[in-house]
Design an enzyme around this catalytic site. Structure first.
Site, PDB file in Angstrom:
ATOM      1  N   ASP A 149     -18.598  49.053   4.225  1.00  0.00           N
ATOM      2  CA  ASP A 149     -17.746  49.409   3.213  1.00  0.00           C
ATOM      3  C   ASP A 149     -18.388  49.301   1.766  1.00  0.00           C
ATOM      4  O   ASP A 149     -18.628  48.069   1.118  1.00  0.00           O
ATOM      5  CB  ASP A 149     -16.408  48.387   3.244  1.00  0.00           C
ATOM      6  CG  ASP A 149     -15.211  48.901   2.389  1.00  0.00           C
ATOM      7  OD1 ASP A 149     -15.188  49.909   1.577  1.00  0.00           O
ATOM      8  OD2 ASP A 149     -14.064  48.533   2.914  1.00  0.00           O
ATOM      9  N   ASP A 200     -16.927  56.233   1.349  1.00  0.00           N
ATOM     10  CA  ASP A 200     -17.458  54.999   1.202  1.00  0.00           C
ATOM     11  C   ASP A 200     -17.367  53.818   2.309  1.00  0.00           C
ATOM     12  O   ASP A 200     -17.563  52.981   2.359  1.00  0.00           O
ATOM     13  CB  ASP A 200     -17.017  54.236   0.060  1.00  0.00           C
ATOM     14  CG  ASP A 200     -15.190  54.002   0.182  1.00  0.00           C
ATOM     15  OD1 ASP A 200     -14.593  54.968   1.010  1.00  0.00           O
ATOM     16  OD2 ASP A 200     -14.758  53.234  -0.261  1.00  0.00           O
ATOM     17  N   GLU A 201     -17.097  54.724   3.445  1.00  0.00           N
ATOM     18  CA  GLU A 201     -16.681  53.650   4.647  1.00  0.00           C
ATOM     19  C   GLU A 201     -17.364  54.350   5.872  1.00  0.00           C
ATOM     20  O   GLU A 201     -17.263  55.695   6.085  1.00  0.00           O
ATOM     21  CB  GLU A 201     -15.214  53.465   4.808  1.00  0.00           C
ATOM     22  CG  GLU A 201     -14.843  52.291   4.305  1.00  0.00           C
ATOM     23  CD  GLU A 201     -13.441  52.024   4.961  1.00  0.00           C
ATOM     24  OE1 GLU A 201     -13.253  51.747   6.078  1.00  0.00           O
ATOM     25  OE2 GLU A 201     -12.575  52.209   4.255  1.00  0.00           O
TER      26      GLU A 201
END
Length: 491
Positions: free
Chosen positions: A11, A105-106
């Site tokens: 993350d 973003d993950e």
DNA sequence: TCTGGGGTCCTCACCCTC
DNA sequence: TCTGGAGGGTGAGGACCC
């Protein structure tokens, strides 16, 4: 059940805001809020400095500004975020072929499948190395969770934030989860959380005690079974590298509610075209057309129609969307319109039947609609929208310099010729000045635009103000965060 | 000054067919 | 021929996620 903690959840910390801080040195250590800047904009991401003022994702931007009046409010620059995300995902794929991106973003990574970890020690080592590699490649910090399942790895990365790493040892899951809020579990949002709270269940431990039958009774079968298993720390969902898209949609929220039926029809047609454009870009066709209407009171309606076969024909989608709109009462005003396509197929069976039907329908509709539509006099409140503020690219559209990203083609075929419009410079967007080089827009108004001249890796730069129509100032592409080549020298 | 955009998944109602 | 149930397709809405 998997024993070794070799599922990794990555993350990126406050991703959009961190990218902005990395590319704009004067913002480092400052409150940065990224989101829609229009009157109905919301926060996409806030830097940790801004979060200290109570700003968080999905908060109305106006409220965020009140809470954090000195924060830098910027529009999102998705092309840059995507480029940075690509770098990060490439690093993940060096660890394993099983990488499941969840967003820019993950991502989940199955380290065991990649042979990069087989026990806690090797997983920790890999996680630390990954964080260092990401920092070196992008200049950004990331949090990593390691556990034996996706759910627990995500919980671990959440606990590790910001800029940390946490491994959940096998066998410790239940004790770790028990005191946590039910909202920690994926799938428990505000509604389910409130539902459970009313039943006296606020922690994961209480969820486990409630038992499977009780949870199924409370929240339904699929959700109840899933919740119960997660409360016990059980989750055997595999990391899936490739996921097929199931729908494609576009939607716009208008700065001012639309009342004029002619205008609403026009917007639906425009959205249908954009949707088909996206559909074709993704190499899909689709069978079910969905119209979404959010009314003045925020109530949301959807209407859908399933065709005989999949299509990627703009005329067919436009016609279906128009038919669906006819079944919706828009009196009172419309704040959002959306058009989507589901039932995707990865082939484009040229549906001659549907096309001919569409052509017929279009001919019929044109004959019917043209007099009223072009006249535009039908709606008594038609003038209400004449403000022009409710256009595309309102709150959501990155209405950067050079005009809104959408509707590049002449959007108003019947409208009056547009006078040379004042150039608009959105806060946060990249620019280049012939003399001063690359910079970014810090703000604009009353015919002026203020630009800060700095770049990733440079010290904080100086601010200069220009006329909005300064010919030496032009929009530019974002510069890479790390390893930026010297501008203009490509040898 | 209330509340974006692009998705996924689930549930329920209704209709139709077998 | 009528009836009831199972099951699939469709449409609508809600909840959730980032």
């Amino acid at each position: 059940m998997r024993a070794a903690p070799t599922i990794l959840h990555l993350d990126m910390d406050a991703f959009y805001a961190s990218v902005e801080q990395a590319s704009k040195p004067s913002l480092r250590g400052k409150a940065v809020i990224v989101g829609g800047l229009g009157p109905r904009g919301v926060v996409a991401t806030a830097s940790y400095e801004a979060r200290r003022f109570g700003v968080h994702s999905a908060m109305p931007m106006a409220q965020a500004r009140r809470l954090c009046p000195n924060g830098a409010c910027l529009i999102p620059r998705f092309s840059l975020y995507r480029a940075v995300s690509d770098l990060v995902m490439a690093l993940l794929r060096e660890l394993s072929p099983l990488v499941e991106p969840l967003s820019l973003d993950e991502a989940f990574v199955d380290l065991e499948a990649g042979g990069t970890a087989f026990d806690a020690e090797s997983a920790l080592e890999t996680g630390q190395r990954l964080r260092a590699d990401i920092l070196a490649a992008t200049g950004l910090s990331a949090s990593v969770g390691l556990a034996g399942s996706k759910m627990l790895a995500k919980v671990a990365s959440e606990e590790a934030k910001p800029d940390g790493l946490l491994l959940i040892e096998p066998g410790t899951e239940r004790a770790l989860l028990a005191p946590m809020s039910v909202r920690t579990l994926p799938g428990v949002g505000p509604a389910t959380g409130e539902h459970l709270r009313r039943a006296g269940i606020t922690t994961v431990g209480e969820l486990a005690e409630a038992g499977e039958d009780e949870l199924v009774r409370m929240v339904g079968r699929a959700h109840g079974l899933g919740l119960y298993r997660m409360a016990l720390g059980l989750d055997d969902r595999p990391v899936v590298a490739e996921r097929d898209a199931k729908s494609v949609s576009v939607e716009d929220t208008f700065d001012v509610d639309l009342h004029d039926r002619v205008r609403i029809r026009g917007e639906v047609q425009r959205l249908a075209d954009r949707c088909v454009h996206r559909l074709r870009e993704s190499g899909h066709s689709g069978r079910t057309i969905v119209l979404k209407v959010r009314r003045y009171d925020f109530s949301t309606l959807t209407r859908s129609e399933t065709l005989r076969g999949p299509t990627d024909d703009p005329a067919v989608v436009r016609e279906a969307a128009a038919r669906l709109l006819e079944a919706v009462d828009t009196t009172g005003g419309v704040r959002l319109l959306g058009v989507g396509v589901t039932g995707l197929a990865d082939y484009t069976q040229e549906d001659l039947f549907a096309q001919s039907m569409a052509a017929e329908a279009a001919a019929g509709a044109a004959a019917e609609a043209a007099p009223a539509g072009e006249g535009g006099a039908a709606e008594p409140d038609g003038a209400a929208e004449a403000t022009g503020t409710a256009g595309p690219g309102g709150s959501a559209g990155p209405a950067g310099p050079g005009g809104p990203a959408e509707a590049p083609e002449g959007a108003e075929p019947g409208g009056e010729p547009e006078p040379a419009r004042e150039r608009r410079w959105a806060a946060g967007s990249d620019v280049r000045h012939a003399v001063y080089g690359p910079g970014w827009v810090q703000g604009s108004g009353v015919g002026r635009v203020t630009v800060r001249f700095e770049r990733p890796g440079s010290p904080p730069g100086r601010v200069r103000t220009f006329r909005v129509d300064d010919p030496e100032l032009e929009p530019s592409d974002p510069l890479p965060l790390v390893g930026e080549p010297v501008p203009g020298q490509h040898t």
